[in-house]
Design a protein around this motif. Structure first.
Motif: not given
Ligand code: ADP
Ligand code: ADP
Length: 229
Positions: A8-15, A18-22, A55-58
């Motif tokens: 699970v990855t979360k990237q906000y719109q400003d880049g 916040a959360v990287d491949s959990l 979430l962005t990915e995952g």
């Protein structure tokens, strides 16, 4: 198994990532604590579970079903949520505040009334005295107790708590920590709890997940974290 995070990855719109491949599994009935410094991604992680943040990915699974496949209202009503800021509706009585989700779920009036009294009893507030009061007529600690039982009202399987005690004075805080442990002994829900206070994490968690910069540093039982910090 109850909740599973897969890459699970979360990237906000400003880049901001916040959360990287959990990758993580949280068991049914577990008291699971996320801890780490401000900005490490705890709140983002929590809010992805009830889809307050997408979430962005995952993928996140609850009971082996992707959260994206649940009806969003169903999902939110079945996941209790307790916030740091006391978020009771000020114009509504305590009883009305606790009844919001059961009413949305169309519980019968008598059933709701019974549930409200039972919940007030659970946290040591006399229903006769408190059910008709407004939030402003309660102390901070009492209001936060109402926040907790409101999240439990419709008997959700999962309860998310984001620093629920951090606005309280140390004595109220310690008392609420004890009360929440007693409550958990009785109800055995899956509780996911965010804090930046290691004492609190060690006192409450069945397991503790230490986060830093959006990644997991360590996941372990409190005993193991004390021995191997
Ligand atoms: P924590 O709960 O551990 O304090 P958060 O999940 O709130 O951490 O934030 C993680 C990171 O994401 C921080 O760098 C924060 O500034 C950033 N962040 C949080 N919300 C947003 C947002 N809506 N837009 C952009 N960045 C955000
Ligand atoms: P927390 O107590 O979880 O650290 P914050 O006070 O950091 O919360 O953030 C409060 C709210 O502001 C959150 O809803 C979060 O998503 C949002 N937020 C946090 N950081 C940013 C940011 N850099 N840009 C935009 N929104 C943010």
């Amino acid at each position: 198994m109850m909740i599973r995070f897969e890459n699970v990855t979360k990237q906000y719109q400003d880049g901001t990532k916040a959360v990287d491949s959990l990758n993580l599994e949280i068991n049914k009935g577990e008291f699971f604590v996320f801890i780490g410094p401000s900005g490490c991604g705890k709140t983002t992680t929590l809010k992805m579970i009830n889809r307050l943040i997408e979430l962005t990915e995952g993928t996140i699974f609850i009971n082996d079903k992707k959260i994206s496949e649940y009806d969003i209202h169903e999902l939110r009503w079945n996941i209790g949520y307790v916030l740091q800021q006391i978020a009771l509706f000020p114009h509504m009585t305590i009883e009305e505040n606790i009844s919001v989700v059961p009413e949305l779920k169309k519980w019968k009036h008598g059933e709701i009334k019974k549930r409200v009294d039972e919940l007030l009893d659970m946290v040591g507030l006399d229903p006769e005295t408190y059910r008709d009061r407004k939030p402003s007529e309660l102390s901070g600690g009492q209001q936060q107790r109402i926040g907790v039982i409101r999240a439990l009202a419709a008997d959700p399987e999962i309860i998310l708590m984001d620093e629920p005690f951090s606005a309280l004075d140390p004595i109220s805080r310690e008392k609420l920590q004890k009360d929440i442990l007693d409550l958990q002994q009785r109800i055995r829900k899956t509780i996911i709890f965010v804090t930046h206070d290691m004492q609190e994490a060690l006192a409450l968690g069945d397991r503790i997940c230490i986060m830093q910069h959006g990644e997991i540093v360590q996941v372990d039982k409190p005993e193991a974290i004390i021995q191997n910090p």
